[in-house]
Motif scaffolding. Structure first.
Motif, PDB file in Angstrom:
ATOM      1  N   ILE A  27      79.393 101.369  -1.413  1.00 36.22           N
ATOM      2  CA  ILE A  27      78.487 102.475  -1.114  1.00 36.22           C
ATOM      3  C   ILE A  27      77.108 102.216  -1.720  1.00 36.22           C
ATOM      4  CG2 ILE A  27      78.013 104.921  -1.581  1.00 36.22           C
ATOM      5  CD1 ILE A  27      81.121 105.326  -1.432  1.00 36.22           C
ATOM      6  N   ILE A  28      77.091 101.779  -2.964  1.00 34.70           N
ATOM      7  CA  ILE A  28      75.812 101.570  -3.662  1.00 34.70           C
ATOM      8  C   ILE A  28      75.015 100.421  -3.063  1.00 34.70           C
ATOM      9  CG2 ILE A  28      74.792 100.853  -5.865  1.00 34.70           C
ATOM     10  CD1 ILE A  28      77.083 102.430  -7.226  1.00 34.70           C
ATOM     11  N   THR A  29      75.694  99.305  -2.804  1.00 31.59           N
ATOM     12  CA  THR A  29      74.982  98.116  -2.322  1.00 31.59           C
ATOM     13  C   THR A  29      74.778  98.114  -0.811  1.00 31.59           C
ATOM     14  OG1 THR A  29      77.007  96.796  -2.047  1.00 31.59           O
ATOM     15  CG2 THR A  29      75.885  96.711  -4.204  1.00 31.59           C
ATOM     16  N   GLY A  30      75.666  98.818  -0.102  1.00 31.85           N
ATOM     17  CA  GLY A  30      75.588  98.812   1.358  1.00 31.85           C
ATOM     18  C   GLY A  30      76.101  97.522   1.970  1.00 31.85           C
ATOM     19  N   VAL A  31      76.896  96.777   1.187  1.00 28.97           N
ATOM     20  CA  VAL A  31      77.462  95.514   1.659  1.00 28.97           C
ATOM     21  C   VAL A  31      78.965  95.538   1.404  1.00 28.97           C
ATOM     22  CG1 VAL A  31      77.432  93.001   1.363  1.00 28.97           C
ATOM     23  CG2 VAL A  31      75.314  94.297   1.131  1.00 28.97           C
ATOM     24  N   ASP A  32      79.763  95.202   2.443  1.00 30.54           N
ATOM     25  CA  ASP A  32      81.214  95.217   2.279  1.00 30.54           C
ATOM     26  C   ASP A  32      81.721  93.880   1.740  1.00 30.54           C
ATOM     27  OD1 ASP A  32      81.380  93.436   4.420  1.00 30.54           O
ATOM     28  OD2 ASP A  32      82.224  94.887   5.808  1.00 30.54           O
ATOM     29  N   GLU A  33      83.041  93.761   1.637  1.00 28.68           N
ATOM     30  CA  GLU A  33      83.657  92.565   1.046  1.00 28.68           C
ATOM     31  C   GLU A  33      83.391  91.288   1.848  1.00 28.68           C
ATOM     32  OE1 GLU A  33      88.015  93.459   3.041  1.00 28.68           O
ATOM     33  OE2 GLU A  33      87.814  93.364   0.882  1.00 28.68           O
TER      34      GLU A  33
END
Length: 75
Positions: A27-33
């Motif tokens: 959520i914070i970074t806006g990047v998934d795994e």
């Protein structure tokens, strides 16, 4: 038996905590795994729901753990 139950409970709590941290970081970074950008509002809501689910699971497991320790201390 008691030690095994305690270990299982702690393992579960740590696994949920790890997943919670992952969901919050996404959520914070806006990047998934996978390194993909999470830009759709539905995606953010999905990770928020997952984080809430983790917190609820940790709360239930913690309640069970505390109850079992209280019972063991009485005996």
């Amino acid at each position: 038996s008691i030690a095994r139950g305690l270990k299982e409970s702690l393992d579960f709590l740590y696994a949920q905590l790890s997943e919670f941290q992952y969901n919050i970081e996404t959520i914070i970074t806006g990047v998934d795994e996978n390194g993909d950008l999470v830009s759709d509002n539905d995606d953010f809501d999905k990770y928020k729901s997952r984080a809430i689910y983790n917190v609820e699971n940790m709360s239930r497991e913690l309640d069970k753990l505390v109850k079992s320790v209280k019972v063991e201390k009485k005996n």
